[in-house]
Design a protein around this motif. Structure first.
Motif, mmCIF file in Angstrom:
data_model
loop_
_atom_site.group_PDB
_atom_site.id
_atom_site.type_symbol
_atom_site.label_atom_id
_atom_site.label_comp_id
_atom_site.label_asym_id
_atom_site.label_seq_id
_atom_site.Cartn_x
_atom_site.Cartn_y
_atom_site.Cartn_z
ATOM 1 N N ALA A 3 2.705 2.081 8.698
ATOM 2 C CA ALA A 3 1.725 1.821 7.810
ATOM 3 C C ALA A 3 0.727 2.981 7.659
ATOM 4 O O ALA A 3 0.644 3.430 6.668
ATOM 5 C CB ALA A 3 0.756 0.602 8.108
ATOM 6 N N LEU A 4 0.529 3.783 8.862
ATOM 7 C CA LEU A 4 -0.150 5.032 8.689
ATOM 8 C C LEU A 4 0.554 5.975 7.991
ATOM 9 O O LEU A 4 -0.015 6.824 7.120
ATOM 10 C CB LEU A 4 -0.390 5.449 10.022
ATOM 11 N N GLU A 63 2.335 -0.337 12.783
ATOM 12 C CA GLU A 63 1.235 0.369 12.585
ATOM 13 C C GLU A 63 1.248 1.844 12.310
ATOM 14 O O GLU A 63 0.791 2.372 11.350
ATOM 15 C CB GLU A 63 0.114 0.376 13.940
ATOM 16 N N THR A 77 0.468 8.568 0.433
ATOM 17 C CA THR A 77 0.414 7.970 -0.838
ATOM 18 C C THR A 77 -1.242 8.521 -1.043
ATOM 19 O O THR A 77 -1.800 8.268 -2.128
ATOM 20 C CB THR A 77 0.318 6.485 -0.890
ATOM 21 N N ALA A 78 -1.679 9.000 -0.153
ATOM 22 C CA ALA A 78 -3.181 9.524 -0.187
ATOM 23 C C ALA A 78 -3.214 10.648 -1.240
ATOM 24 O O ALA A 78 -2.449 11.507 -1.290
ATOM 25 C CB ALA A 78 -3.908 9.648 1.189
ATOM 26 N N GLU A 126 2.754 5.852 5.756
ATOM 27 C CA GLU A 126 2.781 5.144 4.148
ATOM 28 C C GLU A 126 1.377 5.648 3.536
ATOM 29 O O GLU A 126 1.514 6.134 2.447
ATOM 30 C CB GLU A 126 3.088 4.001 4.057
ATOM 31 N N TYR A 127 0.433 5.444 4.157
ATOM 32 C CA TYR A 127 -0.862 5.751 3.689
ATOM 33 C C TYR A 127 -1.231 6.983 3.437
ATOM 34 O O TYR A 127 -1.817 7.857 2.308
ATOM 35 C CB TYR A 127 -2.130 5.192 4.728
ATOM 36 N N ILE A 128 -0.668 7.814 4.540
ATOM 37 C CA ILE A 128 -1.031 9.306 4.482
ATOM 38 C C ILE A 128 -0.022 10.008 3.043
ATOM 39 O O ILE A 128 -0.518 10.769 2.415
ATOM 40 C CB ILE A 128 -0.370 9.999 5.579
#
Length: 143
Positions: free
Chosen positions: A135-136, A132, A142-143, A138-140
């Motif tokens: 994943a967070l 988790e 790529t945002a 990576e999300y941050i």
């Protein structure tokens, strides 16, 4: 996540012993396999009890070294808490914490199907949290 996910990783092998075996034999198995509990089974792998390090300490406190000659059936915990493969990890954590036990035999169709320890639960939960977290991140990024 469920117990089935843990068993799919660790396997379904469970060390068992008969209730007529001596406590000395059980202690030897626990030491050889570096585990803290052994499931006591009867016919058809039906759970009749569980023997933990706590049970052994209680037997020694009551009988001294003579406890080693007693049958496991006299020393084991008879009221065994079990789970099934569909139970969730969070449910297991709660039950283990509230009941103050570290091992839960997994029973399916009335027969022993595996065992889950608090170590298995913690390991699985830590891996889940790491996924988790990754994943967070990576999300941050790529945002």
């Amino acid at each position: 996540m469920t117990v089935k996910a843990i068993l799919s990783r660790k396997g379904n092998d469970v060390l068992t012993i008969e209730p007529t075996a001596s406590l000395a034999a059980a202690v030897k198995l626990l030491a050889e396999h570096k585990i803290g509990a052994i499931v006591i089974t009867g016919l058809d792998r039906q759970v009749t009890g569980i023997l933990s390090e706590r049970d052994i300490v209680r037997a020694f406190a009551a009988s001294g070294p003579a406890a080693l000659d007693q049958p496991v059936g006299q020393v084991m915990t008879r009221k065994v808490m079990t789970c099934d493969e569909a139970e969730t990890i969070s449910s297991l954590m709660g039950r283990m914490t509230q009941g103050k036990f570290r091992h839960l035999p997994v029973v399916e169709g009335g027969r022993l199907a595996g065992i889950v320890s608090i170590g298995d639960v913690v390991k699985y939960r830590l891996e889940e949290m790491e996924k988790e977290s990754t994943a967070l991140r990576e999300y941050i990024l790529t945002a």
